[in-house]
Enzyme design. Structure first.
Site, PDB file in Angstrom:
ATOM      1  N   CYS A   1       1.369  -1.418   0.416  1.00 20.45           N
ATOM      2  CA  CYS A   1       0.207  -0.195   0.180  1.00 20.45           C
ATOM      3  C   CYS A   1       0.637   1.235   0.179  1.00 20.45           C
ATOM      4  O   CYS A   1       1.737   1.433   0.492  1.00 20.45           O
ATOM      5  CB  CYS A   1      -0.883  -0.094   1.443  1.00 20.45           C
ATOM      6  SG  CYS A   1      -2.304   0.488   1.179  1.00 20.45           S
TER       7      CYS A   1
ATOM      8  N   CYS B   1      -4.224  -0.677  -2.812  1.00 21.98           N
ATOM      9  CA  CYS B   1      -4.753   0.888  -3.769  1.00 21.98           C
ATOM     10  C   CYS B   1      -4.444   0.935  -4.289  1.00 21.98           C
ATOM     11  O   CYS B   1      -3.222   0.474  -5.501  1.00 21.98           O
ATOM     12  CB  CYS B   1      -4.559   1.400  -2.611  1.00 21.98           C
ATOM     13  SG  CYS B   1      -2.408   1.950  -2.473  1.00 21.98           S
TER      14      CYS B   1
ATOM     15  N   CYS C   1       4.167   0.624  -8.230  1.00 19.67           N
ATOM     16  CA  CYS C   1       5.186  -0.788  -7.946  1.00 19.67           C
ATOM     17  C   CYS C   1       5.546  -1.006  -8.899  1.00 19.67           C
ATOM     18  O   CYS C   1       5.576  -1.895  -9.926  1.00 19.67           O
ATOM     19  CB  CYS C   1       4.462  -1.499  -6.229  1.00 19.67           C
ATOM     20  SG  CYS C   1       3.710  -2.984  -7.653  1.00 19.67           S
TER      21      CYS C   1
END
Length: 145
Positions: free
Chosen positions: A11, A83, A90
């Protein structure tokens, strides 16, 4: 003895959703899972996340926020983003078997009184629990080494 599946929850801040997911999977998945959480921009563990989890009988007060960089050289069986921003930002984990995305509203962004904010943390906790339970019902169990 079975090898535990390594799971990483990601997250933005690793302050609430991923921390709650880490605690929930530890509690619901048991010793068949080695569970971690991290964030792209870690912030301290949110006290309302600790409170919402304590209400569910899960103590996450001893967990700490971690940066994703701590795990870049770790092989995970599952990487689960919680999220949309993290999903988009990422790095790829090409060595992992599965990457999942569960869009969970950020309770740290909830406006209102402390009671209203706590209600947002409860909703996030319950949504994460539902996703974990659904996933556990379909995931392969740890394999023997």
């Amino acid at each position: 003895m079975p090898t535990p599946q390594r799971v990483l929850f990601l997250c933005d801040g690793n302050a609430a959703r991923s921390q709650m997911a880490e605690g929930l999977l530890r509690a619901l998945g048991g010793p068949g899972f080695e569970v971690h959480s991290a964030g792209l921009e870690p912030r301290p563990l949110h006290p309302l996340a600790v409170e919402a989890m304590a209400e569910a009988g899960i103590d996450i007060a001893g967990q700490r926020s971690k940066h994703l960089n701590e795990f870049l050289d770790t092989r995970f069986d599952r990487v689960i983003t919680l999220c949309d921003r993290t999903r988009e930002s990422c790095p790829d984990f090409p060595r992992d078997n599965e990457t999942l995305h569960w869009a969970i509203d950020d309770p740290t962004a909830a406006p209102g009184t402390q009671a209203e904010q706590l209600a947002a943390f409860r909703r996030a906790r319950d949504a994460i629990r539902r996703e974990i339970e659904r996933w556990l019902a379909t995931t392969t169990k740890p394999h023997a080494t």
